[in-house]
Every structure is written in C-alpha cells, then in structure tokens.
Design an enzyme around this catalytic site. Structure first.
Site, mmCIF file in Angstrom:
data_model
loop_
_atom_site.group_PDB
_atom_site.id
_atom_site.type_symbol
_atom_site.label_atom_id
_atom_site.label_comp_id
_atom_site.label_asym_id
_atom_site.label_seq_id
_atom_site.Cartn_x
_atom_site.Cartn_y
_atom_site.Cartn_z
ATOM 1 C CB SER A 75 1.741 -0.600 1.374
ATOM 2 O OG SER A 75 1.760 -1.563 0.304
ATOM 3 C CB THR A 177 -4.602 -3.491 2.005
ATOM 4 O OG1 THR A 177 -4.807 -2.188 2.827
ATOM 5 C CG2 THR A 177 -5.343 -4.612 2.667
ATOM 6 C CB THR A 195 -2.881 -3.237 5.465
ATOM 7 O OG1 THR A 195 -2.410 -1.965 5.025
ATOM 8 C CG2 THR A 195 -3.584 -2.677 6.822
ATOM 9 N NE ARG A 205 -6.092 4.800 9.173
ATOM 10 C CZ ARG A 205 -5.823 4.144 8.171
ATOM 11 N NH1 ARG A 205 -5.222 3.132 8.255
ATOM 12 N NH2 ARG A 205 -6.717 4.265 7.177
ATOM 13 C CB THR A 228 -7.096 -1.914 -1.393
ATOM 14 O OG1 THR A 228 -5.782 -1.511 -1.321
ATOM 15 C CG2 THR A 228 -7.462 -1.459 -3.035
ATOM 16 N N GLY A 229 -7.141 0.829 -0.027
ATOM 17 C CA GLY A 229 -7.652 2.276 -0.331
ATOM 18 C C GLY A 229 -7.572 3.030 0.910
HETATM 19 N N1 ASP Z 1 -6.884 0.194 3.393
HETATM 20 C C1 ASP Z 1 -5.703 0.552 4.149
HETATM 21 C C2 ASP Z 1 -5.837 1.443 5.438
HETATM 22 O O1 ASP Z 1 -6.757 2.462 5.275
HETATM 23 C C3 ASP Z 1 -4.882 1.346 3.300
HETATM 24 C C4 ASP Z 1 -4.940 0.475 1.830
HETATM 25 O O2 ASP Z 1 -5.452 -0.405 1.430
HETATM 26 O O3 ASP Z 1 -4.194 1.344 1.135
HETATM 27 O O4 ASP Z 1 -5.118 1.070 6.419
#
Ligand code: ASP
Length: 318
Positions: A75, A177, A195, A205, A228-229
C-alpha cells in the site's frame, strides 16, 4: 458516544482557545506518530536521523522512505497494488513547521515519491506536481526511475480483473498510507505522507495523501495531523486541516481526531465499511488518534521508546 451526540458536539462553538496550553514548551525529547504497524521501522529511522542531528523535516522524509523501499508493502511505494489498468501510481507530500510544503501525485516508477515531494518544496516555487510533468521534473532533477514487477501483485490484479469488484475493505490491506507527524526535542514540527493509494483505483485517481490539508497538515503555531483510509472522505472534509484547526481552538488532540471522524460520518449518512483514521500532535507534545472502525494502530515514539498503540474508534466492523 452516539453519532447524534457527536454531531451536537461538533456544532457547538469551539471552546475558547486555551492559548496558554498551546504555547508551553516541547517535551525535551522527540515525539513521533505514524500510521499503522509499518510506522514502527519508519519511526526508528526518523529517530536515527534526529540523533544524527538531522532536522525534523529530514526525519519525517527519511522515516517514511523506509516504508517506500519495502517491496513487500502492498500500500506504499513501488510494491503497492496497481490501479485498475495495472499501473502502480504514487502520491506523497511533506510539510514543515512553517507551513512550507511539497507534494507529488500520480507518479509512476520512482522509488521515493516523498523525496520528490521534498525536492519540489525545496527547489520550485510550487507545492504540487503531478503525472508526466512531475516525472519529467524528477528526471531533470537527479531522480532516476525504477521499474518493479512483482509477480504476486500482477497475479492478484489479474484475479481482481475477473470481477472488477471495487470495495475498499476496513483494515484489509488494500489501502494503508503511511502518514507521519513528528516533533523534535526543540519543539519543531514536520509531517509526511506517502501511499500507492486505493488498490484498483480508476487510472488517474489521486487520494488525500498528497493533498495538504487533507492527508497532512502542519502548522508550527499549533500542531500537526495526518490521515489514512478512504481518501475521498478525507478530502471532502479537509480532514487533517480540520484536526489542526480544532486544536488551535483548544480542542484536545484525541477529541479533535474524534470530531473529524464524526464529521465524516455525519456528512455521509449510511456509510459502511470505510475506514478513516487520524493522528494528531500538538506543539506542546500532547497527541491523540481516532478512527471510524476498530483496528487502526499506529507507531508512537516518546521518551526514547517506540511502541504500537491502538487508536480509539467509533465502532466495530462486523
Ligand atoms: N488515504 C489513502 C488514499 O485514499 C489510502 C489509505 O490510507 O488507506 O489514497
């Protein structure tokens, strides 16, 4: 706390800023928070940099660069899962105590997007470069390409193509991330975020991670936050900026993270299965974390020790 109760709290005027508590001195030893378990080696590297008299900006850059180089990480960096067209595209940003910032998005075939972001900050009058332009700029500024082909990743992508079912799952490693916020022994702050974004995302994207104010925000007068997320949710609410602004207005770091999470849930009624987690570090060394779902952990370095901590959360995923 119920969502309704949370909403009321969010809408209340923020409490009068306790500026006195925001201007007390630093703890005397570095404090570093970074997202998820992969933050452990990142924090260790950041400490090494600080011990070698590097700046806190160097520390957050070098710290997350360790995770970018780990090709087993799915990731972050070139080991990350690709987009739906099979390309691994990388996003990163960095910001210092004074708010200077650099960011890069939709970058392919560079091992260290965080270093490109830092160089953009240091060597251009801009904050963000993307795609081909970023690539050309990086090549002209001493960075070299690295092509990586990981059969396991390619196989999983081909498998995914059979259904092309796009579902970011809570805490399952199709996105995660590394965001880092740090304060050195003198109270200087910095943050970084890097990330490969959501697995199997639409080609082109860009998530929250390279966007100052969304995936990361640092204001040396107040503190720093990272996220994150599911990035779309963080962008829509300017998540990390919101956390720092709440701290500016006297909200404690953990409470600020919780309110940012509650805001996301309030703005997206019925939202299910999307994890978002925030980390916050205030300039006096107070810190906090909070996530939508159980399972968000982070690396915390404090008083010379690094350990994994579990973030408090709004709900469990069933
Ligand atoms: N925030 C990151 C994204 O949307 C992914 C993640 O942190 O899980 O690209």
């Amino acid at each position: 706390m119920s969502l309704a109760g949370g909403l009321a709290t969010w809408m209340e005027p923020l409490q009068a800023a306790d500026l006195a508590s925001l201007t007390t001195g630093p703890s005397g030893t570095p404090i570093i928070l970074s997202t998820w378990r992969h933050g452990l080696p990142a924090n260790d590297r950041a400490v090494e940099v600080l011990n070698a008299k590097g700046s806190v900006l160097d520390a957050v850059e070098e710290g997350v660069a360790v995770v970018e180089s780990d090709l087993t990480n799915r990731s972050v960096g070139l080991g990350g899962r690709p987009d739906r067209d099979g390309f691994t595209t990388l996003d990163a940003c960095i910001q210092d105590h004074d708010g200077r910032a650099g960011a890069v998005a939709f970058l392919r075939e560079f091992e260290h997007p965080i270093k490109v972001a830092r160089a953009i900050m240091d060597r251009t009058p801009h904050v963000m470069l993307v795609g081909n332009g970023a690539e050309q700029w990086a090549l002209a500024n001493g960075f070299t390409k690295r092509k990586v082909d990981i059969p396991e990743v390619r196989k999983a992508w081909k498998e995914w193509l059979k259904t092309s079912d796009y579902k970011p799952l809570v805490n399952i490693e199709n996105h995660d991330t590394i965001g880092m916020v740090a304060m050195d022994a003198n109270g200087k702050l910095a943050g970084s975020c890097t990330t490969s974004g959501l697995a199997y995302k639409v080609h082109g994207r860009v998530g929250d991670s390279p966007i100052i104010g969304a995936g990361l925000f640092v204001d040396g007068d107040v503190g720093a936050a990272c996220a994150t997320g599911t990035g779309e949710l963080v962008i829509r609410t300017s998540g990390s900026h919101a956390v720092v602004e709440m701290m500016r207005n006297g909200v404690e770091p953990e409470e600020a993270c919780e309110r940012a999470v509650r805001r996301i849930l309030h703005k997206h009624p019925g939202l299910k299965g999307h994890q978002v987690g925030f980390l916050a570090l205030r300039k006096d060394g107070a810190h906090g974390a909070y996530s939508v779902y159980k399972g968000f952990d982070y690396a915390l370095t404090k008083e010379g020790r690094t350990q994994l901590a579990d973030a408090p959360y709004m709900m469990e995923w069933d």
